[in-house]
Design an enzyme around this catalytic site. Sequence first.
Site, mmCIF file in Angstrom:
data_model
loop_
_atom_site.group_PDB
_atom_site.id
_atom_site.type_symbol
_atom_site.label_atom_id
_atom_site.label_comp_id
_atom_site.label_asym_id
_atom_site.label_seq_id
_atom_site.Cartn_x
_atom_site.Cartn_y
_atom_site.Cartn_z
ATOM 1 N N ASP A 221 0.860 -1.182 0.000
ATOM 2 C CA ASP A 221 0.000 0.000 0.000
ATOM 3 C C ASP A 221 0.896 1.231 0.000
ATOM 4 O O ASP A 221 1.719 1.404 0.896
ATOM 5 C CB ASP A 221 -0.900 -0.015 1.248
ATOM 6 N N ASP A 227 4.285 11.042 2.753
ATOM 7 C CA ASP A 227 4.280 11.733 4.045
ATOM 8 C C ASP A 227 5.368 11.188 4.962
ATOM 9 O O ASP A 227 6.000 11.934 5.711
ATOM 10 C CB ASP A 227 2.916 11.591 4.713
#
Length: 269
Positions: A221, A227
């Site tokens: 994923d 981030d």
Amino acid sequence: MGRVIVVGSLNIDTVLRVVRHPRPGETVHALGAQSVPGGKGGNQAAAAADAGAETVFVGAVGDDGARYLRHLQAGGVDVSGVQRCTDIGTGAASVVVDDRGENSIIVVEGANGRVRAAQLDALDLREGDVVSLQFELPDAVNAEVAARASRRGATVLINPSPWRESRTDVLALADVVIVNEIEAEQLGDVVSADVLCITAGGAGARWGGLSAAAPRIEPVDTTGAGDRFAGTLAAMLARGSTRQEALEHAVAAASEACLRHGAQQWRSV
């Protein structure tokens, strides 16, 4: 060492796993659903703290955000700069992830729209601090925060995502601009090559004349990998690392993030 001060968004994400993304007008069955803490600001703050930096988060939540704040605190993030709103919910996002690990995201702003630069007043920004911004906050807030940080000698790190061409003026105040390859093309020559840090997925990342290779992995994923990169890079800079060291640590952290589902997982709080 300085601090990482993330001024950004907190979202509670609903992650849906599918075999493939639906086409327009099509309904597909999800293989599973999960609620996890998210938002680019929260993700980056968690990553910075995990990388060992003193980390402060500035943002806003609704009455439904208490668990998120406890989660961040349990990970070592100072949340004293977070505004609690009683008349609006915490930001939210729906994340759809397919079998290849590719994702699409729909975001509801919620309390993130209430963040104000004045929340920085109690933090005494100083040289050595790294102030991290994303584009999930109102334009005026990002502009004022960047200006304040620049005046105080702090390093201004901006991840201009989700991309908005109309919001690039603030990038003139940035010391580091983190973008992926698509965003780099959209950005053009708005910022100098020395400021631009480009993430390239499995190809690693480059920053000015520096580069760092990514390990070979089978991604589960990709949600939150960017981030994790940004938060780790900010942390390493705040800790006094060289650009090359910071870049290598950030690439390694982002690659590791692709091996699990979701940008974050709830801590036991």
